[in-house]
Design an enzyme around this catalytic site. Structure first.
Site, PDB file in Angstrom:
ATOM      1  N   ASP A  47       7.105 -13.048   5.738  1.00 44.07           N
ATOM      2  CA  ASP A  47       6.444 -11.783   5.439  1.00 44.07           C
ATOM      3  C   ASP A  47       5.010 -12.037   4.964  1.00 44.07           C
ATOM      4  O   ASP A  47       4.069 -11.381   5.412  1.00 44.07           O
ATOM      5  CB  ASP A  47       7.236 -11.016   4.383  1.00 44.07           C
ATOM      6  N   GLU A 119      10.978 -12.007  10.490  1.00 39.18           N
ATOM      7  CA  GLU A 119      10.103 -12.558   9.449  1.00 39.18           C
ATOM      8  C   GLU A 119      10.534 -13.974   9.078  1.00 39.18           C
ATOM      9  O   GLU A 119       9.688 -14.848   8.847  1.00 39.18           O
ATOM     10  CB  GLU A 119      10.116 -11.662   8.214  1.00 39.18           C
TER      11      GLU A 119
END
Length: 186
Positions: A47, A119
């Site tokens: 992320d 992610e």
């Protein structure tokens, strides 16, 4: 599980496949098998890498844009919908290690799981070979999403855009004056 087809779709070959295996390991699977690690930590890292790469791209490409507009562009690009779209296009769902319960309720197709796994994949590439490889992967996967969003969806709130423009250009807050009120009070 053989990951050759997934690596081919991704356009990336791992030096150490354990990173990809961990990126695809959902916490439900790890908990059932008493594994030390699931993809949650890689998701956290991925992320941050994704936000950095997209932020850098927007910063360099749109030099005249104010910070507020860049933030909105990034938020529109780095959202669950985009992550799911890329994850589905790569077929990540079919490679996930899921616990029995998660498998039974359709976890391979759940948006949150697909977004998180994507992610985690970014985080795994970063650990496997660094920021340059992660950047190349992200830019390849997000190229169409970024252009589509910027060209068609970035200008959604005209009042906010005008306000940000006035603030950046004249260094003043706009002043609003109520001219007329109609209709029931609500």
């Amino acid at each position: 599980m053989d990951f050759k087809e997934l690596e081919k779709r991704m356009g990336y070959t791992y030096r150490d496949i354990k990173y990809l295996r961990t990126a695809l390991t959902h916490s439900s699977y790890a908990n059932e098998r008493n594994l030390k690690e699931s993809n949650e930590r890689l998701e956290f890292l991925g992320d941050a890498v994704l936000e950095l790469v997209i932020s850098e791209y927007l910063y360099k490409k749109y030099r005249g844009y104010a910070e507020g507009i860049l933030t909105k562009l990034r938020a529109g690009i780095v959202c669950e919908q985009s992550l799911v779209k890329v994850s589905r296009s790569l077929g990540i769902g079919q490679y996930l290690y899921l616990g029995k319960g998660e498998e039974m309720i359709g976890g391979r197709n759940r948006n949150s799981i697909l977004a998180d796994a994507f992610e985690a994949v970014i985080g795994s590439i970063y650990l496997d070979s660094g920021l340059r490889s992660a950047r190349d992967f992200i830019m390849k996967q997000f190229e169409c999403i970024m252009e589509d969003f910027i060209n068609h969806k970035a200008i959604m709130d005209y009042k906010t855009l005008l306000q940000e423009y006035v603030q950046s250009k004249y260094d003043k807050q706009p002043r609003y004056e109520l001219v007329k009120t109609e209709g029931p009070p609500h």
